[in-house]
Enzyme design. Structure first.
Site, PDB file in Angstrom:
ATOM      1  N   TYR A   2       1.247  -9.561   6.940  1.00 17.19           N
ATOM      2  CA  TYR A   2       1.906  -8.178   5.651  1.00 17.19           C
ATOM      3  C   TYR A   2       0.622  -6.835   5.167  1.00 17.19           C
ATOM      4  O   TYR A   2       1.321  -6.084   5.047  1.00 17.19           O
ATOM      5  CB  TYR A   2       2.019  -9.039   4.217  1.00 17.19           C
ATOM      6  CG  TYR A   2       3.411  -8.460   3.017  1.00 17.19           C
ATOM      7  CD1 TYR A   2       2.780  -6.876   1.908  1.00 17.19           C
ATOM      8  CD2 TYR A   2       4.438  -9.123   2.989  1.00 17.19           C
ATOM      9  CE1 TYR A   2       3.930  -6.456   1.740  1.00 17.19           C
ATOM     10  CE2 TYR A   2       5.146  -8.503   2.073  1.00 17.19           C
ATOM     11  CZ  TYR A   2       5.115  -6.852   1.377  1.00 17.19           C
ATOM     12  OH  TYR A   2       5.739  -6.393   0.992  1.00 17.19           O
ATOM     13  N   HIS A  49      -2.059  -3.214  -4.614  1.00 16.23           N
ATOM     14  CA  HIS A  49      -1.182  -4.148  -4.816  1.00 16.23           C
ATOM     15  C   HIS A  49      -2.452  -4.919  -4.472  1.00 16.23           C
ATOM     16  O   HIS A  49      -2.352  -5.255  -3.324  1.00 16.23           O
ATOM     17  CB  HIS A  49       0.179  -4.056  -5.234  1.00 16.23           C
ATOM     18  CG  HIS A  49       1.112  -3.263  -5.639  1.00 16.23           C
ATOM     19  ND1 HIS A  49       2.517  -4.006  -5.960  1.00 16.23           N
ATOM     20  CD2 HIS A  49       1.363  -2.788  -6.189  1.00 16.23           C
ATOM     21  CE1 HIS A  49       2.496  -3.297  -6.508  1.00 16.23           C
ATOM     22  NE2 HIS A  49       2.175  -2.067  -7.281  1.00 16.23           N
ATOM     23  N   TYR A  98       9.486 -11.302  -3.731  1.00 15.09           N
ATOM     24  CA  TYR A  98      10.717 -11.579  -2.776  1.00 15.09           C
ATOM     25  C   TYR A  98      11.047 -13.221  -3.514  1.00 15.09           C
ATOM     26  O   TYR A  98      10.759 -14.085  -3.160  1.00 15.09           O
ATOM     27  CB  TYR A  98       9.888 -11.576  -1.646  1.00 15.09           C
ATOM     28  CG  TYR A  98       9.172 -10.634  -0.860  1.00 15.09           C
ATOM     29  CD1 TYR A  98       8.210 -10.296  -1.726  1.00 15.09           C
ATOM     30  CD2 TYR A  98      10.379 -10.022   0.231  1.00 15.09           C
ATOM     31  CE1 TYR A  98       7.511  -8.440  -0.815  1.00 15.09           C
ATOM     32  CE2 TYR A  98       9.315  -8.621   1.049  1.00 15.09           C
ATOM     33  CZ  TYR A  98       8.786  -7.905   0.483  1.00 15.09           C
ATOM     34  OH  TYR A  98       8.537  -6.346   0.778  1.00 15.09           O
ATOM     35  N   PRO A 129      13.619  -4.582   7.448  1.00 15.48           N
ATOM     36  CA  PRO A 129      12.773  -4.116   6.057  1.00 15.48           C
ATOM     37  C   PRO A 129      12.064  -5.204   5.413  1.00 15.48           C
ATOM     38  O   PRO A 129      11.047  -5.186   4.990  1.00 15.48           O
ATOM     39  CB  PRO A 129      13.703  -3.663   5.101  1.00 15.48           C
ATOM     40  CG  PRO A 129      14.876  -3.828   5.366  1.00 15.48           C
ATOM     41  CD  PRO A 129      15.267  -4.146   6.777  1.00 15.48           C
ATOM     42  N   LYS A 184       6.846  -2.966   7.558  1.00 14.37           N
ATOM     43  CA  LYS A 184       6.691  -2.899   8.360  1.00 14.37           C
ATOM     44  C   LYS A 184       7.017  -1.377   9.400  1.00 14.37           C
ATOM     45  O   LYS A 184       6.441  -0.967  10.200  1.00 14.37           O
ATOM     46  CB  LYS A 184       6.006  -3.952   9.146  1.00 14.37           C
ATOM     47  CG  LYS A 184       5.603  -5.284   9.315  1.00 14.37           C
ATOM     48  CD  LYS A 184       4.377  -5.076   9.040  1.00 14.37           C
ATOM     49  CE  LYS A 184       3.538  -5.583   8.198  1.00 14.37           C
ATOM     50  NZ  LYS A 184       2.492  -5.723   7.836  1.00 14.37           N
TER      51      LYS A 184
HETATM   52  C1  PHB Z   1      10.613  -0.685  -0.356  1.00 13.14           C
HETATM   53  O1  PHB Z   1      10.263  -0.167  -2.012  1.00 13.14           O
HETATM   54  O2  PHB Z   1      11.548  -0.184   0.147  1.00 13.14           O
HETATM   55  C2  PHB Z   1      10.502  -1.833   0.215  1.00 13.14           C
HETATM   56  C3  PHB Z   1       9.756  -2.544  -0.620  1.00 13.14           C
HETATM   57  C4  PHB Z   1       9.163  -4.042   0.634  1.00 13.14           C
HETATM   58  C5  PHB Z   1      10.222  -3.923   1.514  1.00 13.14           C
HETATM   59  C6  PHB Z   1      10.951  -3.337   2.190  1.00 13.14           C
HETATM   60  C7  PHB Z   1      11.328  -2.246   0.861  1.00 13.14           C
HETATM   61  O3  PHB Z   1       9.656  -5.460   2.538  1.00 13.14           O
END
Ligand code: PHB
Ligand code: APR
Length: 402
Positions: free
Chosen positions: A395, A75, A208, A301, A305
């Protein structure tokens, strides 16, 4: 009690313990892995899904990149979006443009599977379903771990070093005496409801979303499986969230009212509530005990990280133990805690920052002023080169040696 010896006793077969054993094996160092769950249980846990480019580089360098390249999904960035005064805006933030690095969507379960297979190929010893794990004499020259194996036999494992990779609830952290240990903690006033759904992702990259009803995240595991999250109150009961309510809330929070975008729903195959906390315990080394991964720190989460930090810790630890046990130099074991904590605090800050920017605060803990600050921050990171580059650098991940 039967007594055996190895060079490194590793407690915990999550990604930290498994990868450490693999890195040590490549350096010619023997280890024994002790895990209190069964392999099927470890592989059944649904966990994170985003690998930083430095994690992918590291895994590829040590012979574990083939399936990531074949089945993982690279990605370039993420979408950030918000809905204010009924108006939605979605912006793409391209990490490659800003910092020249990408991320990979590849489930932690798959990383664990690859690591378990590598350990089996290497013929290193593992004990699953052990009980009564206790650490002994870690401050001295002859540390040991005692445990009861699956057949009920009491065993003593003596080692040059003990690696505590047993996660947040494991016993290793307590091996660092209370008068030496310091902890820092932030418990957030919200949790995530996570669902795994058998439906193609409705997006090419993760979304997000800030929304007055609360944060939402659209992630994915494959072309046919989506992973989605909703901000909910802490300790929320999943029974409050029948599938219809989940899809409705996701559609509201992820919808942005433009380009005819809609969220596809499908069968939900797993649903659970995840607490959100930041936690750091220092030092990460005491005598011959070394902590790595969730045993020493937890991040919320939001910045993806946790897994990447565990990978970075054990990369530093494997280098340090190799220099010590193979080359006789203790410089890197002496600086391990300090070296690892530099990155841990960077990721702790980044995860806290992403979390604080994207989640609405419950009444009494935040107000319209906080919301305006969050929206201003979101506008800044999506419109300023400097703002976007800062988010992208963190990130996509800083180099392991940062
Ligand atoms: C996930 O795919 O579980 C996931 C992805 C991004 C995040 C947290 C969890 O920031
Ligand atoms: N004895 C042996 N093993 C134990 C014990 C014990 N007493 N207690 C816990 N364990 C095991 C757990 O069953 C688990 O398999 O230690 C392992 C720790 O693994 P993780 O919790 O996955 O932690 P870590 O390897 O540090 O990986 C961190 O995993 O939890 C996610 O979000 C986190 O992505 C991050 C990553």
């Amino acid at each position: 009690m039967s007594t055996t010896r190895t060079q490194v006793a590793i407690v915990g077969a999550g990604p930290a313990g498994l990868l450490l054993s693999h890195l040590l094996d490549r350096a010619g160092i023997d280890s024994v892995l002790l895990e209190n769950r069964s392999p099927d249980y470890v592989l059944g846990r649904i966990r994170a899904g985003v690998l930083e480019s430095s994690s992918v580089d590291l895994l590829s360098e040590v012979g574990l990149g083939e399936r990531i390249a074949r089945e993982g999904d690279e990605h370039r960035g993420i979408y950030l979006q918000w809905t204010a005064e009924g108006q939605g805006e979605r912006h793409h933030l391209d990490f490659v443009d800003h910092v020249g690095r990408s991320v990979w969507v590849y489930g932690q379960t798959e990383v664990t599977k690859d690591l378990m297979a590598a350990r089996e190929r290497a013929g290193q010893q593992s004990h699953y379903e052990v009980r009564d794990v206790e650490l002994h004499d870690v401050a001295g020259d002859r540390p040991a771990v005692t445990f009861t194996d699956r057949d009920g036999t009491h065993q003593r494992l003596e080692a040059d070093a003990v690696a505590g990779c047993d996660g947040f609830h494991g016993p290793s952290r307590a091996g660092i005496p209370a008068d030496v240990r310091r902890t820092w903690e932030r418990v957030y006033p919200y949790a995530w409801l996570g669902v795994l759904a058998e439906v193609a992702p409705s997006t090419d990259e993760l979304i997000y979303a800030w929304h007055p009803d609360g944060f939402a995240l659209h992630s994915m595991r494959s072309r046919t499986v989506s992973r989605l999250y909703l901000q909910v109150p802490p300790d929320e009961d999943v029974a409050q969230w029948p599938d219809d309510r989940v899809w409705e809330a996701l559609a509201t929070r992820l919808g942005h009212g433009q380009d005819g975008w809609t969220l596809q729903d499908g069968p939900i195959v797993e649903k659970s509530v995840l607490p959100m906390r930041s936690f750091v315990s220092t030092p990460m080394r005491h005598g011959r005990l070394f902590l790595a991964g969730d045993a020493a720190h937890i991040v919320p989460p939001t910045g993806a990280k946790g897994l990447n930090l565990a990978i970075a810790d054990v990369t530093l630890l494997a280098r340090a133990l190799t220099a010590w046990l193979v080359e006789g130099s203790s410089t890197l074991v002496d600086s391990y805690s300090e070296d690892a904590l530099r990155r841990v605090w960077r990721c702790t800050h980044f995860s806290w920052w992403m979390t604080s920017m994207l989640h609405t605060l419950p009444p009494g803990q935040g107000d319209a002023f906080d919301q305006q600050l969050q929206l201003s921050q979101l506008r800044w990171v999506t419109s300023s080169q400097a703002g976007a580059a800062g988010l992208a650098e963190n990130y996509a991940g800083l180099p392991i040696g940062f």
